[in-house]
Design a protein around this motif. Sequence first.
Motif, PDB file in Angstrom:
ATOM      1  N   ALA A  90       2.556 -64.002 -73.759  1.00  0.00           N
ATOM      2  CA  ALA A  90       3.781 -64.066 -72.962  1.00  0.00           C
ATOM      3  C   ALA A  90       3.456 -63.646 -71.531  1.00  0.00           C
ATOM      4  O   ALA A  90       3.300 -62.459 -71.235  1.00  0.00           O
ATOM      5  N   LEU A  91       3.323 -64.625 -70.651  1.00  0.00           N
ATOM      6  CA  LEU A  91       3.034 -64.334 -69.247  1.00  0.00           C
ATOM      7  C   LEU A  91       4.188 -63.574 -68.603  1.00  0.00           C
ATOM      8  O   LEU A  91       3.974 -62.673 -67.785  1.00  0.00           O
ATOM      9  N   THR A  92       5.410 -63.961 -68.952  1.00  0.00           N
ATOM     10  CA  THR A  92       6.616 -63.270 -68.507  1.00  0.00           C
ATOM     11  C   THR A  92       7.553 -63.191 -69.709  1.00  0.00           C
ATOM     12  O   THR A  92       7.222 -63.648 -70.798  1.00  0.00           O
ATOM     13  N   ARG A  93       8.728 -62.655 -69.512  1.00  0.00           N
ATOM     14  CA  ARG A  93       9.700 -62.614 -70.604  1.00  0.00           C
ATOM     15  C   ARG A  93      10.135 -64.013 -71.029  1.00  0.00           C
ATOM     16  O   ARG A  93      10.631 -64.212 -72.143  1.00  0.00           O
ATOM     17  N   ASN A  94       9.940 -64.979 -70.148  1.00  0.00           N
ATOM     18  CA  ASN A  94      10.429 -66.328 -70.422  1.00  0.00           C
ATOM     19  C   ASN A  94       9.343 -67.367 -70.674  1.00  0.00           C
ATOM     20  O   ASN A  94       9.613 -68.396 -71.298  1.00  0.00           O
ATOM     21  N   LEU A  95       8.138 -67.126 -70.177  1.00  0.00           N
ATOM     22  CA  LEU A  95       7.075 -68.131 -70.264  1.00  0.00           C
ATOM     23  C   LEU A  95       5.973 -67.675 -71.213  1.00  0.00           C
ATOM     24  O   LEU A  95       5.377 -66.609 -71.017  1.00  0.00           O
ATOM     25  N   THR A  96       5.712 -68.490 -72.228  1.00  0.00           N
ATOM     26  CA  THR A  96       4.663 -68.207 -73.203  1.00  0.00           C
ATOM     27  C   THR A  96       3.683 -69.371 -73.252  1.00  0.00           C
ATOM     28  O   THR A  96       4.086 -70.535 -73.331  1.00  0.00           O
ATOM     29  N   LEU A  97       2.397 -69.038 -73.201  1.00  0.00           N
ATOM     30  CA  LEU A  97       1.336 -70.039 -73.351  1.00  0.00           C
ATOM     31  C   LEU A  97       0.654 -69.859 -74.694  1.00  0.00           C
ATOM     32  O   LEU A  97       0.393 -68.728 -75.120  1.00  0.00           O
ATOM     33  N   THR A  98       0.348 -70.967 -75.349  1.00  0.00           N
ATOM     34  CA  THR A  98      -0.343 -70.945 -76.634  1.00  0.00           C
ATOM     35  C   THR A  98      -1.560 -71.844 -76.561  1.00  0.00           C
ATOM     36  O   THR A  98      -1.473 -72.983 -76.080  1.00  0.00           O
ATOM     37  N   ALA A  99      -2.689 -71.340 -77.020  1.00  0.00           N
ATOM     38  CA  ALA A  99      -3.908 -72.135 -77.130  1.00  0.00           C
ATOM     39  C   ALA A  99      -4.391 -72.047 -78.567  1.00  0.00           C
ATOM     40  O   ALA A  99      -4.275 -71.004 -79.216  1.00  0.00           O
ATOM     41  N   ALA A 100      -4.939 -73.149 -79.087  1.00  0.00           N
ATOM     42  CA  ALA A 100      -5.364 -73.162 -80.489  1.00  0.00           C
ATOM     43  C   ALA A 100      -6.517 -74.123 -80.705  1.00  0.00           C
ATOM     44  O   ALA A 100      -6.646 -75.138 -80.005  1.00  0.00           O
ATOM     45  N   TYR A 101      -7.338 -73.785 -81.686  1.00  0.00           N
ATOM     46  CA  TYR A 101      -8.290 -74.726 -82.261  1.00  0.00           C
ATOM     47  C   TYR A 101      -7.589 -75.388 -83.435  1.00  0.00           C
ATOM     48  O   TYR A 101      -7.035 -74.708 -84.311  1.00  0.00           O
ATOM     49  N   VAL A 102      -7.581 -76.724 -83.476  1.00  0.00           N
ATOM     50  CA  VAL A 102      -6.890 -77.440 -84.543  1.00  0.00           C
ATOM     51  C   VAL A 102      -7.872 -78.340 -85.291  1.00  0.00           C
ATOM     52  O   VAL A 102      -8.770 -78.936 -84.690  1.00  0.00           O
ATOM     53  N   ASP A 103      -7.690 -78.432 -86.592  1.00  0.00           N
ATOM     54  CA  ASP A 103      -8.440 -79.362 -87.440  1.00  0.00           C
ATOM     55  C   ASP A 103      -7.413 -80.231 -88.152  1.00  0.00           C
ATOM     56  O   ASP A 103      -6.735 -79.779 -89.070  1.00  0.00           O
TER      57      ASP A 103
END
Length: 295
Positions: A261-274
């Motif tokens: 959560a960069l701020t209370r409103n903005l969230t970034l998600t990164a993932a490895y997917v198969d």
Amino acid sequence: MDQPFRHIIALAALALPAFATNARAEEAALIDGGKLLLTNGVTTIEGASGGGLASWATIAGRGTDRGIGLSTHVTLIELPDYGWQSHGVALGLANRLELSYARQNFDTRDVGTALGLGKGYRLNQDVFGAKLRIAGDVVYGEPLLPQISVGVEYKRNRDAPVALTVGANAAKGADFTLSATKLFLSHSVLVNATARLTKANQAGLLGFGSNGNDNHSLQFEGSIAYQLSRRAVIGAEYRSKPDNLAIAKEDDWLDLFAAYALTRNLTLTAAYVDLGSIATFDKQRGGLLSAQLAF
């Protein structure tokens, strides 16, 4: 009116009295943003709140039972032979009812030529969703009682000729979900389990069912996450899939993710997917990047 839309309207009708009662009880700001950070989840590829691949019992937005929550997202998945992009919006009413919409775009790139579709052909799908919290709370209440929600996702494939050509029985269909999610705050661990009734091929991008099988099948989605801090979470997800099409094997999905959560409103998600095999091309493993703005 399509039957899945009747389900969505029915869920809305069940939740609106509770929302109206809360609105009369307290005339505070409608968008109160009172949820704890990250407890509204992120956004799935189908537009519902949850993880990246799995639906959770959470309700979209940061609004509590006294107000309205709102979220919007953009998700990109880069694979060896394909590209996936989705974007959409979701509305949460009184932390009870969620209404969502997502548009999915699946770029076949060079594979489009091999499949006879043309280079860079894009498969497209609209997903309209509704989810109703029927018991419990993700964070509060009885320690062992999870938040439980039921949901429906009505999917409309915009490339019906392609779906029917590969052997699908229909170009539109509905998934039905039952999810249980709990954050064990003292241990910083979140656990989710979802049962999904579906006949979607590759989540619907290759249509629904097949000429020999037009029945819904019961599939499982599981997630576990560990909260490193108030702003950072790591975890893993698994999602089983039906395998309806004779010409294109379909594998289960999994991911390993990190959300911040960069701020209370903005969230970034990164993932490895198969994502396994997609339209005869195996080993579709790559990266997911998603941004969610929530209020």
